[in-house]
Design a protein around this motif. Structure first.
Motif, mmCIF file in Angstrom:
data_model
loop_
_atom_site.group_PDB
_atom_site.id
_atom_site.type_symbol
_atom_site.label_atom_id
_atom_site.label_comp_id
_atom_site.label_asym_id
_atom_site.label_seq_id
_atom_site.Cartn_x
_atom_site.Cartn_y
_atom_site.Cartn_z
ATOM 1 N N ASP A 77 14.684 71.457 54.441
ATOM 2 C CA ASP A 77 14.675 70.185 55.165
ATOM 3 C C ASP A 77 15.766 70.041 56.206
ATOM 4 O OD1 ASP A 77 12.409 69.379 53.917
ATOM 5 O OD2 ASP A 77 13.388 68.151 52.394
ATOM 6 N N ALA A 78 16.738 70.948 56.227
ATOM 7 C CA ALA A 78 17.813 70.810 57.213
ATOM 8 C C ALA A 78 17.873 72.006 58.165
ATOM 9 C CB ALA A 78 19.164 70.654 56.504
ATOM 10 N N HIS A 79 18.098 73.174 57.617
ATOM 11 C CA HIS A 79 18.417 74.330 58.440
ATOM 12 C C HIS A 79 17.374 74.661 59.515
ATOM 13 C CE1 HIS A 79 18.756 78.828 59.026
ATOM 14 N NE2 HIS A 79 19.828 78.348 59.585
ATOM 15 N N PRO A 80 16.058 74.589 59.209
ATOM 16 C CA PRO A 80 15.078 74.959 60.242
ATOM 17 C C PRO A 80 15.157 74.088 61.496
ATOM 18 C CG PRO A 80 14.056 74.915 58.071
ATOM 19 C CD PRO A 80 15.419 74.305 57.919
ATOM 20 N N LEU A 81 15.680 72.870 61.351
ATOM 21 C CA LEU A 81 15.796 71.981 62.505
ATOM 22 C C LEU A 81 16.979 72.349 63.392
ATOM 23 C CD1 LEU A 81 15.097 68.770 60.434
ATOM 24 C CD2 LEU A 81 13.614 69.631 62.247
ATOM 25 N N LEU A 82 17.833 73.235 62.902
ATOM 26 C CA LEU A 82 19.112 73.509 63.567
ATOM 27 C C LEU A 82 19.173 74.902 64.178
ATOM 28 C CD1 LEU A 82 21.240 72.086 60.626
ATOM 29 C CD2 LEU A 82 20.476 70.855 62.663
ATOM 30 N N THR A 83 18.056 75.615 64.184
ATOM 31 C CA THR A 83 18.067 77.009 64.639
ATOM 32 C C THR A 83 18.057 77.095 66.171
ATOM 33 O OG1 THR A 83 15.662 77.003 64.520
ATOM 34 C CG2 THR A 83 16.830 77.823 62.586
ATOM 35 N N PRO A 84 18.510 78.246 66.700
ATOM 36 C CA PRO A 84 18.499 78.429 68.160
ATOM 37 C C PRO A 84 17.116 78.210 68.765
ATOM 38 C CG PRO A 84 19.763 80.187 67.113
ATOM 39 C CD PRO A 84 19.140 79.391 66.001
ATOM 40 N N ARG A 85 16.042 78.676 68.074
ATOM 41 C CA ARG A 85 14.710 78.526 68.674
ATOM 42 C C ARG A 85 14.339 77.053 68.864
ATOM 43 N NH1 ARG A 85 14.150 80.525 63.555
ATOM 44 N NH2 ARG A 85 12.992 79.296 62.049
ATOM 45 N N VAL A 86 14.792 76.186 67.963
ATOM 46 C CA VAL A 86 14.500 74.758 68.101
ATOM 47 C C VAL A 86 15.350 74.146 69.204
ATOM 48 C CG1 VAL A 86 14.649 72.521 66.934
ATOM 49 C CG2 VAL A 86 13.642 74.494 65.749
ATOM 50 N N ARG A 87 16.629 74.512 69.234
ATOM 51 C CA ARG A 87 17.489 73.988 70.309
ATOM 52 C C ARG A 87 16.963 74.433 71.678
ATOM 53 N NH1 ARG A 87 21.742 75.621 66.957
ATOM 54 N NH2 ARG A 87 22.323 77.260 68.432
ATOM 55 N N GLN A 88 16.451 75.678 71.733
ATOM 56 C CA GLN A 88 15.899 76.159 73.002
ATOM 57 C C GLN A 88 14.663 75.350 73.411
ATOM 58 O OE1 GLN A 88 15.375 80.362 72.255
ATOM 59 N NE2 GLN A 88 17.585 80.710 72.274
ATOM 60 N N TRP A 114 21.173 65.569 67.992
ATOM 61 C CA TRP A 114 20.063 65.992 67.126
ATOM 62 C C TRP A 114 20.601 66.804 65.938
ATOM 63 C CZ3 TRP A 114 14.550 66.524 66.749
ATOM 64 C CH2 TRP A 114 14.078 67.659 66.078
ATOM 65 N N SER A 115 21.400 67.815 66.231
ATOM 66 C CA SER A 115 21.912 68.688 65.172
ATOM 67 C C SER A 115 22.788 67.910 64.196
ATOM 68 C CB SER A 115 22.720 69.837 65.785
ATOM 69 O OG SER A 115 21.862 70.677 66.542
ATOM 70 N N ARG A 116 23.635 67.044 64.747
ATOM 71 C CA ARG A 116 24.506 66.246 63.876
ATOM 72 C C ARG A 116 23.696 65.274 63.034
ATOM 73 N NH1 ARG A 116 30.264 65.888 66.243
ATOM 74 N NH2 ARG A 116 30.371 63.995 65.032
ATOM 75 N N HIS A 117 22.627 64.725 63.595
ATOM 76 C CA HIS A 117 21.791 63.780 62.838
ATOM 77 C C HIS A 117 21.178 64.442 61.609
ATOM 78 C CE1 HIS A 117 18.866 60.617 61.949
ATOM 79 N NE2 HIS A 117 17.953 61.564 61.883
ATOM 80 N N TRP A 118 20.519 65.597 61.808
ATOM 81 C CA TRP A 118 19.819 66.218 60.667
ATOM 82 C C TRP A 118 20.804 66.794 59.660
ATOM 83 C CZ3 TRP A 118 15.424 64.117 60.350
ATOM 84 C CH2 TRP A 118 14.681 63.834 61.497
ATOM 85 N N THR A 119 21.947 67.277 60.162
ATOM 86 C CA THR A 119 22.968 67.776 59.243
ATOM 87 C C THR A 119 23.507 66.627 58.385
ATOM 88 O OG1 THR A 119 23.535 69.500 60.831
ATOM 89 C CG2 THR A 119 25.156 69.037 59.112
ATOM 90 N N ALA A 143 29.315 74.982 56.564
ATOM 91 C CA ALA A 143 29.817 75.803 57.677
ATOM 92 C C ALA A 143 29.171 75.348 58.981
ATOM 93 C CB ALA A 143 29.525 77.284 57.419
ATOM 94 N N GLY A 144 27.889 75.010 58.925
ATOM 95 C CA GLY A 144 27.205 74.479 60.107
ATOM 96 C C GLY A 144 27.783 73.141 60.523
ATOM 97 N N ALA A 145 28.054 72.273 59.545
ATOM 98 C CA ALA A 145 28.643 70.960 59.846
ATOM 99 C C ALA A 145 30.000 71.126 60.528
ATOM 100 C CB ALA A 145 28.786 70.146 58.559
ATOM 101 N N ALA A 146 30.771 72.116 60.077
ATOM 102 C CA ALA A 146 32.098 72.354 60.680
ATOM 103 C C ALA A 146 31.949 72.797 62.124
ATOM 104 C CB ALA A 146 32.859 73.407 59.873
ATOM 105 N N MET A 147 30.931 73.631 62.407
ATOM 106 C CA MET A 147 30.724 74.087 63.791
ATOM 107 C C MET A 147 30.446 72.917 64.729
ATOM 108 S SD MET A 147 28.438 77.593 63.442
ATOM 109 C CE MET A 147 28.846 78.873 62.227
ATOM 110 N N MET A 148 29.851 71.825 64.166
ATOM 111 C CA MET A 148 29.599 70.659 65.035
ATOM 112 C C MET A 148 30.610 69.531 64.773
ATOM 113 S SD MET A 148 25.740 69.856 63.498
ATOM 114 C CE MET A 148 25.078 71.482 63.145
ATOM 115 N N GLN A 149 31.760 69.898 64.232
ATOM 116 C CA GLN A 149 32.882 68.950 64.032
ATOM 117 C C GLN A 149 32.485 67.682 63.277
ATOM 118 O OE1 GLN A 149 32.882 70.300 67.580
ATOM 119 N NE2 GLN A 149 34.072 71.898 66.586
ATOM 120 N N LEU A 150 31.665 67.835 62.250
ATOM 121 C CA LEU A 150 31.315 66.668 61.437
ATOM 122 C C LEU A 150 32.403 66.442 60.391
ATOM 123 C CD1 LEU A 150 27.502 66.787 60.619
ATOM 124 C CD2 LEU A 150 28.728 65.031 61.882
#
Lengths: 221, 221
Positions: free
Chosen positions: A103-114, A130-135, A173-180
């Motif tokens: 429910d979280a990770h697939p929304l945050l992948t490079p292919r989705v951001r692209q 978007w990434s911060r919201h789903w995270t 680790a993903g949350a840290a990359m987006m400074q959450l």
């Protein structure tokens, strides 16, 4: 064993942790997603879905999908276990893992951001939102569950790390990359701090891989 | 057992198929996602993540996340099995299931469509294009794998239905809702046709539920 990995891939991070926990020797093959390495013919032959990770164990086709690989490693190398022994406990651990992996990770992948950028013309700041919201949505759901379930211990389920902690480590680790800020999620924060103190987790971290760009590595304080 | 379900929820569809295959008696509780039923306190107490499905089996907390529920049902009611007996086969079946449950379905949920519309101001036609894009990407990856792997049989893995077919049935039901042509995916089409001929699959279909709106039910030809 041979694992196809990329430093920043959170699904690869999961498999690296499991391999370390089970003390398995593995040769890493680095696939650079930023250079579209996963779309080259050489990797397409390994995994026609062209996503990471993949794992080759002896003869036979590559294993694919991180959670399926974790289950395989747990069945073929049972110690230490990544799942509790009882079906209800196993269901809870798998459920927590899938709150993240499905429910979280697939929304945050490079292919989705692209797709958001190229097809929907969503600018960088709204893509970060978007990434911060789903995270954050998943962090809220995890905190609600982990803070109230009696099964929560030092780790997500009791006092030993499981597949749930492996997925949680990646999510944070993903949350840290987006400074959450993790302050609103004290149970999540406590568990991940405990998990990341284990060398098998720390050594698998995205910022500590052989293919991590030098500029991304943590600086000595 | 008591299952919280919604006719159109493809994750609920998966659990309904498994319950039918294993011939388990279950009481359905209908949660209307279109009326935000999953966000009511009564359901939040069942599943703090506020997503469907959930399953209550005897005493104890509700089970959550469809794939974790399928694994639980397979461990507690092993016949007929939803996974093959060998670890490599189990990994392949789980991997195919997760190509759908992780990499496709989460992108197609109402909460994501709502964010695209409300926050990113993506209009209806581009939201449909988004759904069709991710559904097609996964159909392509599934066809590439299923058409080339020697393990593919009448079903995704050999000649009996597994967790992979359960997820495939949901993915194709979703594709049908968005009028996607299955002609480019002949192996997928053949397997789903075989699966949907099984009453346990057919009875679980989104358009055949007690809470399916009358206008959505297939008309007699």
């Amino acid at each position: 064993m041979k694992m196809f990995t990329f430093w920043r891939s959170l699904a690869s991070f999961r498999v690296r942790i499991a391999l370390n926990l089970k003390n398995l020797l593995v040769e890493y093959v680095f696939v650079d997603i930023d250079a579209n390495g996963q779309r080259q013919d050489s990797y397409r032959d390994v995994n026609p879905q062209m996503v990471l990770p993949a794992l080759i164990d002896g003869e036979g086709a590559a294993l694919f999908q991180s959670i399926a690989i974790l289950e395989y490693l747990d069945e073929t190398h049972p110690q230490p276990p990544l799942l509790p022994a009882d079906p209800r406990g196993r269901a809870r651990v798998r459920g927590i893992a899938m709150m993240i992996a499905c429910d979280a990770h697939p929304l945050l992948t490079p292919r989705v951001r692209q797709y958001l950028g190229n097809e929907l013309k969503v600018d960088d700041s709204r893509r970060l939102a978007w990434s911060r919201h789903w995270t954050s949505e998943t962090l809220k759901a995890l905190e609600a569950r982990l803070s109230s379930d009696k099964e929560t211990g030092a780790f997500c389920h009791g006092d030993a790390p499981t597949m749930a902690d492996i997925c949680l480590a990646g999510h944070v680790a993903g949350a840290a990359m987006m400074q959450l800020d993790l302050a609103p999620y004290p149970t999540v924060k406590r568990i991940v701090t405990t998990a990341m103190a284990i060398p098998a987790f720390a050594k698998a971290h995205p910022l500590a891989q052989p293919d991590t760009p030098e500029a991304m590595r943590p600086k000595p304080a």
